[in-house]
Motif scaffolding. Structure first.
Motif, PDB file in Angstrom:
ATOM      1  N   HIS A  21      26.714  39.440  41.981  1.00 43.72           N
ATOM      2  CA  HIS A  21      26.930  40.265  40.776  1.00 43.72           C
ATOM      3  C   HIS A  21      27.688  39.471  39.712  1.00 43.72           C
ATOM      4  N   MET A  22      28.648  38.663  40.151  1.00 40.50           N
ATOM      5  CA  MET A  22      29.416  37.876  39.189  1.00 40.50           C
ATOM      6  C   MET A  22      28.507  36.846  38.516  1.00 40.50           C
ATOM      7  N   HIS A  23      27.624  36.257  39.281  1.00 41.65           N
ATOM      8  CA  HIS A  23      26.669  35.294  38.723  1.00 41.65           C
ATOM      9  C   HIS A  23      25.793  35.971  37.662  1.00 41.65           C
ATOM     10  N   THR A  24      25.314  37.168  37.992  1.00 47.15           N
ATOM     11  CA  THR A  24      24.509  37.927  37.028  1.00 47.15           C
ATOM     12  C   THR A  24      25.331  38.250  35.778  1.00 47.15           C
ATOM     13  N   ALA A  25      26.592  38.628  35.993  1.00 49.15           N
ATOM     14  CA  ALA A  25      27.467  38.962  34.855  1.00 49.15           C
ATOM     15  C   ALA A  25      27.608  37.768  33.921  1.00 49.15           C
TER      16      ALA A  25
END
Lengths: 362, 362
Positions: A21-25
Motif C-alpha cells: 500500500h505504501m508503494h502504491t501511495a
C-alpha cells in the motif's frame, strides 16, 4: 533488508499489506495531494466507513483522527470534564490518563489495582460526582485486560450523565464492545492495526458531543483546534482541522479494507487461538510464566510474562532467529517480556516464536 | 502511476529523494521499531542535528517535534502566555493564531494589514503588556512575506521579556533568520521540506523555556504531555513524549542530509532565481498579476497571483500537461492561484510551468 519479525507491543510488525500500500501511495503521490481536495475526502471517507464496518459502530458515534492516543487523553479531559474525573488504574498508561486530568487542573480520583491485576468490578463504587469514568480495556504496560462484560457494568454504577471512556489502544478490533454501554473508545494505529505510528483514533457518541457543547456554552475553554465541535465540523466534510497525517489515514483505509475482507470474526477467533497457544506455552515454560494471574484478566493482544532470564538476554538469543519480543515496561523492563499478538502476526509466526522460545529457554 | 508535478502550497511535491527513502524505510522496517529504542534515538538525533546544521541554529535553541504547526499555535499560547499576546495579522493563518489565543481564554490584540499586503513595520507599536509577539514571516494564504530585516526590528519594540514568535511554516529553510533577534520559529514539513504531512517542528530558545517553567511554578496549567518542560525532558534523550510519527522523523533526517549536501546557500539562491522567473512572468502576463503589490513583501516560496481566469480553469488546462498549481485561499479560491516554489521544485520544472502558463494563457 531487515527480515526480523517484531512481536513488540507497538510500534510492531506492520500489517502484511502495508509495504505494498505504501508503494502504491508513493506511485499515486498521496503525499502531495491537498488535504482540502476531493481526493483526500474520499480517502478520509474510506477510512471512516471501513472502521464503522469493522467495529459495527452505531450511527450516534463520530470518528475523529488526531495525532496519538496521548493526545486523546488531553482532549477528553478538556472537552468532557468540567470538574472531576474518575480513573481505574492498574498500570502505567491508565495512571498517565489519571495524571493528565490533574495536570489540566481537574479534581480526579482513582481506584487502583496492583500492576498486573484486573479489577474486582463488583466492589468498585463510582463517585456520583465523576463526569468521566476512565476504564482501561487493555493495559499495554502490564498485560491486564478488562473483559467486555465487566465494562458493561459501569453504566449502572455511574451517574446518568457520566461519560464512560474506554482505552482500547492496544486491543481493538479484538474486543466486541457494546457501544451502547460506553460513550467513547479510542486506540492507536501502530498496535493492532499494524500501521506506522502517528495517528490516534477517537470514537465518541452524541453524549460526549453534547457535554463538550454545554461546557463551551458555559464559557469554559475546551481548547482550540481539536475541540469536539471543531473536529465534528470538519469530519462532516470528511476533513480534519489541521493538515493531518494523510498517508496514515490512506493506509488505515487500505488496511481496513483488507481486514474487512478477512472479517472481524476471523480476526477475533485467530487472536484467541494464537493467545491460547502463547499462554499454554507460558504455563508450562521453565523460565516464563503469565504475569497476570487470573486467566479472565489476561490480555489476548499484549501478553506479558514474568521471566527468570532478563528480557535483554531473551531478545539477544531471539535475534539470531530474526525475532524480537517487547521488554517489560518501566521497572519491569528486565523481569518481564511482552509479546504482541496482533492481527498482523500470523498463526505460523506465533507458532515459530513459541517453538523457538521453548527450544531456547524451555 | 501519477506523474503530475504539484506546485500546490503544501502538501506539495515531495522532495525528489523521498520515494527512495520511503522504500528503504519499508525494507529496514522503520515503522516497526520501538520509539524507546536506541535505533529510534539515532533517527531522532540525526533529524535534529541535520536541522541545526541547515538552519545554523544556536545552542540555546531546542528542537521539538509535534503533530502540526496548528498544534504549535495552541502550545505556544498555553506555555508562553499567561495573560496577553499580540499578533500581526494579514491573512488566514496569522488570523488563526490570533483566534487560538482567544479560544484559550487569553486577552489578545492584533495589528491588521489587508490580505495580500505586508506591514509597515516602522508604524507598528507593540503593547508593552504583550508577552508573546506573533510575527508571520510568510502568510501562506496570501503570499505576503516579512523580510528578515523587518522581523529584526521587533526586539526593540517589545518589552524586554516578551517572546517573539515567527511563523515560517511555508518558507523555512529559505529565510536566513537572526535567531538572536527572535525566540521561537516554527514550520511544517509538508511545505519546503517536501515530506508527507503529519509533523510540526517547533524551535524555541531558553527564554521560552524559562517562561513556561515560571508559569508552571506559579500554578498555571500549561497543558499535559506537550508542555515545553515535558518536551525538553524527552528531547534530551532524543525521544518524544508520545509515540510520534516515526517515519516522518526518519524521512526528515534523510531529506536534511540531502539538503545539507546541496547546501542551504544553494537552496536559497535557487529559490530566489526561480521566484524571479515566476514573478517576471506574472508581471508580463495578460491574465495573471502578482497579488502582493510591494515587491519587498512578495513571498519567495508561496507565490500568489490574481487571475482573470478561474483557478479551476487554470488547473483544468494544466492537468493536460501533468501540472497543478494551488487555488487561492478562502474567498480568493477562484480569483487567485498560488504557486509553491519549494526546494523540491527544480529550475527545470519551474521553467516548464512558466512556459506552459504563458503558452496557455499568455
Amino acid at each position: 533488508m531487515n527480515t526480523k519479525v517484531y512481536f513488540t507491543p507497538g510500534p510492531s510488525e506492520l500489517y502484511p499489506t502495508v509495504p505494498v500500500h505504501m508503494h502504491t501511495a508513493m506511485e499515486d503521490k498521496i503525499g502531495s495531494i491537498s488535504h482540502r481536495s476531493k481526493q483526500f475526502q474520499e480517502i478520509y471517507a474510506k477510512a471512516e466507513s471501513g472502521l464503522r464496518e469493522l467495529l459495527q459502530l452505531p450511527d450516534e458515534y463520530e470518528v475523529f483522527f488526531v495525532a496519538s492516543a496521548t493526545e486523546i487523553w488531553e482532549r477528553a479531559i478538556q472537552n468532557n470534564v468540567q470538574r472531576e474525573s474518575f480513573h481505574l488504574v492498574n498500570g502505567s498508561f491508565s495512571k498517565r490518563f489519571y495524571e493528565t486530568a490533574a495536570e489540566l487542573g481537574r479534581e480526579t480520583r482513582q481506584h487502583e489495582a496492583p500492576f498486573g491485576q484486573g479489577f474486582d468490578v463488583q466492589r468498585i463504587s463510582v463517585p456520583s460526582s465523576a463526569e468521566l469514568i476512565a476504564l482501561i480495556q487493555n493495559e499495554t504496560s502490564s498485560g491486564a485486560c478488562m473483559p467486555v462484560d465487566e465494562i458493561n457494568q459501569f453504566r449502572e454504577k455511574a451517574a446518568a450523565d457520566a461519560l464512560i471512556y474506554v482505552d482500547a489502544v492496544s486491543s481493538l478490533p479484538y474486543p466486541a464492545f457494546d457501544f451502547a454501554k460506553v460513550d467513547s473508545v479510542y486506540f492507536s494505529v501502530q498496535k493492532c492495526f499494524g500501521l506506522p505510528a502517528g495517528l490516534g483514533v477517537w470514537l465518541v457518541n452524541d453524549r460526549c458531543m453534547a457535554k463538550a457543547r454545554s461546557m463551551q456554552e458555559s464559557g469554559t475553554s475546551i481548547g482550540s483546534y481539536h475541540t469536539l465541535p471543531a473536529l465534528l465540523e470538519k469530519a462532516l466534510a470528511s476533513q480534519t482541522v489541521e493538515t493531518p497525517n494523510v498517508l496514515n489515514i490512506y493506509l488505515l483505509g487500505k488496511v481496513l479494507e483488507d481486514m474487512n475482507r478477512k472479517g472481524v470474526e476471523t480476526i477475533r477467533s485467530e487472536t484467541e487461538a494464537k493467545a491460547t497457544q502463547i499462554y499454554t506455552y507460558l504455563e508450562r515454560s521453565a523460565v516464563f510464566s503469565p504475569a497476570v494471574e487470573n486467566p479472565k484478566h489476561r490480555s489476548k493482544t499484549t501478553i506479558v510474562a514474568n521471566s527468570t532470564i532478563s528480557s535483554a538476554e531473551v531478545n539477544k538469543q531471539l535475534a539470531a532467529f530474526d525475532m524480537q519480543v517487547g521488554s517489560g515496561y518501566g521497572k519491569y523492563k528486565e523481569a518481564q517480556i511482552r509479546i504482541a499478538n496482533f492481527p498482523t502476526h500470523s498463526p505460523e509466526q506465533v507458532e515459530k516464536l513459541v517453538s523457538k522460545l521453548e527450544e531456547l529457554f524451555g
